[in-house]
Design a protein around this motif. Sequence first.
Motif, PDB file in Angstrom:
ATOM      1  N   PHE A  58     -20.263   9.080  -9.017  1.00 15.89           N
ATOM      2  CA  PHE A  58     -20.897   7.804  -8.693  1.00 15.89           C
ATOM      3  C   PHE A  58     -21.409   7.869  -7.262  1.00 15.89           C
ATOM      4  O   PHE A  58     -20.668   7.590  -6.325  1.00 15.89           O
ATOM      5  N   PRO A  59     -22.677   8.227  -7.082  1.00 15.70           N
ATOM      6  CA  PRO A  59     -23.218   8.423  -5.730  1.00 15.70           C
ATOM      7  C   PRO A  59     -23.145   7.187  -4.829  1.00 15.70           C
ATOM      8  O   PRO A  59     -23.088   7.316  -3.616  1.00 15.70           O
ATOM      9  N   THR A  60     -23.140   6.004  -5.432  1.00 12.39           N
ATOM     10  CA  THR A  60     -23.058   4.769  -4.646  1.00 12.39           C
ATOM     11  C   THR A  60     -22.092   3.797  -5.326  1.00 12.39           C
ATOM     12  O   THR A  60     -21.761   3.950  -6.502  1.00 12.39           O
ATOM     13  N   ARG A  61     -21.712   2.785  -4.600  1.00 12.69           N
ATOM     14  CA  ARG A  61     -20.873   1.703  -5.133  1.00 12.69           C
ATOM     15  C   ARG A  61     -21.563   1.076  -6.343  1.00 12.69           C
ATOM     16  O   ARG A  61     -20.949   0.742  -7.336  1.00 12.69           O
ATOM     17  N   GLU A  62     -22.888   0.916  -6.237  1.00 11.23           N
ATOM     18  CA  GLU A  62     -23.633   0.286  -7.313  1.00 11.23           C
ATOM     19  C   GLU A  62     -23.617   1.126  -8.594  1.00 11.23           C
ATOM     20  O   GLU A  62     -23.561   0.569  -9.692  1.00 11.23           O
TER      21      GLU A  62
END
Length: 188
Positions: A58-62
Amino acid sequence: MNSATPGRARPQRADAKRNYEALLAAGKSVFAQSGTQAPLEEVARRAGVGQGTLYRQFPTREHLFAAIMSESIDLLDRTARELLTAPDPWDALVQWLRLYDESAARYRGMTRVVAEGIADDSSPVAVACTPMRASFGDLFDRARAAGLVRPDLTALQLFTMISALPKDPERGTTVPPYLDVVLKGIKP
C-alpha cells in the motif's frame, strides 16, 4: 505482468498474500480504534511486518484505505443495482443513502478521506468507488426523473453532502438530525 499471460497480473506469492491480509486486518483494527489518521507504523506493527512491506503493498494511506473499504463499496454497489427495480424510487434512494451513511461512519475520519478522494478522479478511493458511484447515479437519476429530487442537485453533490455530515462511529450513523434534514431538503 507475466509474459505467458498477457494482460493478467501474476498471482501473489503465499507470503505476500498473507502479508496483504494481515495488513488489511491490522488496518481495519487500527482505523476502528484510532481513526483514519492513525500512524501507519502501528498498522505494520500489528500486522507483524516491516514498514517496507506495508509500503510495497500500500504505497499510501489512501491505497490502504481503499482496500479496507472494498467490501463496503461492493455491498453499496450491489445494493444500488438491486434497488433500481424497487417499486418506490424515493424509498430506494433513502434506503441506499442510509446504508451509505452507516458505512461512512465506520471509522473516525473516513468521511474526510472519502470526500477528498472522490474529488480527485485519479485517487485510489475514487477509482475504488467508481462502480458504486455509477450505480448510485442511476438510482439517483431514477428518483429525479420521477420528480422526487430537486432538479438542481446532482448525484455527486448529494453523495458529497452525505459524506460531509458529522458521523458518530459509536452509533454507526450520522449525528442526528443532519441526515434527516438533508433528506427533507433534497425534495423539490
